[in-house]
Design an enzyme around this catalytic site. Structure first.
Site, PDB file in Angstrom:
ATOM      1  N   ASP A 232       0.834  -1.209   0.000  1.00 53.30           N
ATOM      2  CA  ASP A 232       0.000   0.000   0.000  1.00 53.30           C
ATOM      3  C   ASP A 232       0.869   1.260   0.000  1.00 53.30           C
ATOM      4  OD1 ASP A 232      -2.270   1.512   0.064  1.00 53.30           O
ATOM      5  OD2 ASP A 232      -2.806   1.047   2.128  1.00 53.30           O
TER       6      ASP A 232
ATOM      7  N   HIS B 222       2.548   3.258  -8.910  1.00 56.74           N
ATOM      8  CA  HIS B 222       2.357   1.814  -9.167  1.00 56.74           C
ATOM      9  C   HIS B 222       3.564   1.256  -9.919  1.00 56.74           C
ATOM     10  CE1 HIS B 222      -1.553   2.091  -7.509  1.00 56.74           C
ATOM     11  NE2 HIS B 222      -2.120   2.717  -8.521  1.00 56.74           N
TER      12      HIS B 222
ATOM     13  N   LEU C 249      11.198 -20.286  -4.482  1.00 58.66           N
ATOM     14  CA  LEU C 249      10.132 -19.439  -3.934  1.00 58.66           C
ATOM     15  C   LEU C 249       8.858 -19.499  -4.789  1.00 58.66           C
ATOM     16  CD1 LEU C 249       9.409 -16.884  -1.994  1.00 58.66           C
ATOM     17  CD2 LEU C 249       9.996 -15.552  -4.016  1.00 58.66           C
TER      18      LEU C 249
HETATM   19  C1  FPP Z   1      -2.208   0.227  -3.161  1.00 62.52           C
HETATM   20  O1  FPP Z   1      -1.664   1.525  -3.161  1.00 62.52           O
HETATM   21  C2  FPP Z   1      -1.640  -0.524  -4.247  1.00 62.52           C
HETATM   22  C3  FPP Z   1      -2.362  -1.115  -5.239  1.00 62.52           C
HETATM   23  C4  FPP Z   1      -3.815  -1.100  -5.318  1.00 62.52           C
HETATM   24  C5  FPP Z   1      -1.672  -1.794  -6.348  1.00 62.52           C
HETATM   25  C6  FPP Z   1      -0.488  -2.570  -5.939  1.00 62.52           C
HETATM   26  C7  FPP Z   1       0.293  -2.883  -7.144  1.00 62.52           C
HETATM   27  C8  FPP Z   1       1.627  -2.858  -7.203  1.00 62.52           C
HETATM   28  C9  FPP Z   1       2.496  -2.561  -6.052  1.00 62.52           C
HETATM   29  C10 FPP Z   1       2.322  -3.169  -8.446  1.00 62.52           C
HETATM   30  C11 FPP Z   1       1.995  -4.582  -8.794  1.00 62.52           C
HETATM   31  C12 FPP Z   1       3.004  -5.177  -9.582  1.00 62.52           C
HETATM   32  C13 FPP Z   1       2.857  -6.366 -10.164  1.00 62.52           C
HETATM   33  C14 FPP Z   1       4.023  -7.019 -10.705  1.00 62.52           C
HETATM   34  C15 FPP Z   1       1.550  -7.029 -10.302  1.00 62.52           C
HETATM   35  P1  FPP Z   1      -2.630   2.745  -3.354  1.00 62.52           P
HETATM   36  O2  FPP Z   1      -2.738   3.053  -4.782  1.00 62.52           O
HETATM   37  O3  FPP Z   1      -3.937   2.454  -2.669  1.00 62.52           O
HETATM   38  O4  FPP Z   1      -1.840   3.851  -2.575  1.00 62.52           O
HETATM   39  P2  FPP Z   1      -2.482   5.055  -1.754  1.00 62.52           P
HETATM   40  O5  FPP Z   1      -3.220   4.430  -0.600  1.00 62.52           O
HETATM   41  O6  FPP Z   1      -1.277   5.825  -1.314  1.00 62.52           O
HETATM   42  O7  FPP Z   1      -3.356   5.819  -2.669  1.00 62.52           O
END
Ligand code: FPP
Length: 266
Positions: A39, A56, A150
């Site tokens: 997150d 992201h 893994l």
């Molecule tokens: C939450 O942060 C994150 C997500 C909803 C997406 C997570 C995805 C990745 C870390 C990349 C994935 C990579 C692969 C290889 C599949 P948020 O957007 O809710 O952050 P915020 O709370 O600060 O707005």
């Protein structure tokens, strides 16, 4: 004892202890299954006056770093919450971008994952995921199926309530069709109907970015998991933070509702 210490400690020519933090962590009880709620990508981007998707993208690079470290530490399963059943509510462009990330990640890093003996898996409902994303994931799953290092388990279009509802529906159907007798339904059998069938429950859950909630993630499987919450935003999460979380886990005393062994005899 001395033998054990010698096995993982490193010394320089002058006999000074040069054991790294990683080696120390590896020598203690390593969590076999680590699950992470990644997150804070949006906030990371906002702090830099960048669009959310830039966060992201940076988060994707963290996925690569943490996967490599987890593999080196001997962790058996790394489950990453990449997209929830609720994330469809986000703006269309952000959803589209998030759906392209697994493809970009795998087209860049699949050769490396293969070379490092990583086995890619996915849990979540595939149907709603765009075909191009499904194809990339299926390719990675089939090309790494024989690997026994893994397990990198992506939770994609995953929601725990959805998972439990599907399990219940499938059980009801199997009972109705005479495939299962209702008296046979135990916790172990129920687990076979979940998307984590074949995987042990997580030992450690990490959530980054300071939010203290589960957000519909692995509600059944986290019953006895140790939780570590950190304020660090996912794109900033690095080896030191990961080792800290594992060190925190190693300090915990897991009792699974029972008592510590020394308390048993009191
Ligand atoms: C939450 O942060 C994150 C997500 C909803 C997406 C997570 C995805 C990745 C870390 C990349 C994935 C990579 C692969 C290889 C599949 P948020 O957007 O809710 O952050 P915020 O709370 O600060 O707005």
């Amino acid at each position: 004892m001395h033998m054990n210490l010698k096995r993982w400690k490193s010394f320089d020519k002058e006999g000074r202890d040069t054991t790294t933090r990683g080696e120390k962590v590896k020598a203690a009880a390593i969590p076999e299954h680590v699950a992470i709620i990644m997150d804070g990508n949006g906030r990371w981007a906002k702090k830099r006056h960048l669009p959310r998707v830039a966060g992201h993208h940076e988060g994707m690079k963290t996925v690569r770093k943490i996967t490599r470290i987890a593999n080196r530490l001997g962790i058996k399963v790394l489950t990453l919450y990449a997209f929830s059943t609720e994330n469809w509510k986000r703006p269309k462009l952000e959803v589209e971008y998030l759906m392209k990330l697994p493809e970009e990640f795998l087209s860049t890093y699949l050769p490396e994952l293969k070379a490092e003996n990583v086995k890619v898996q996915m849990m979540g409902c595939k149907e709603k995921i765009p075909l191009h994303t499904q194809r990339a994931i299926n390719k990675a799953i089939s090309e790494t199926a024989q690997n026994d290092g893994l397990i990198l388990n992506f939770a994609l279009n995953y929601g725990s309530r959805d998972e439990i509802m599907r399990a219940v529906r499938n059980i009801l159907m199997d009972v109705k069709n005479g495939i299962m007798n209702e008296n046979e339904l135990t916790e172990e059998v129920f687990h076979q109907y979940l998307m984590t069938h074949g995987l042990q429950d997580p030992d450690l859950l990490i959530r980054t970015s300071g939010e203290i909630r589960l957000s519909n993630f692995m509600l059944w499987q986290l019953a006895y998991t140790e939780f570590v919450f950190t304020d660090v935003l996912w794109p900033d999460f690095n080896e030191e933070h990961f080792l800290s979380a594992i060190e925190e886990y190693q300090k915990r005393s897991r009792r699974y509702g029972g008592l510590k062994s020394e308390e048993q005899s009191e």
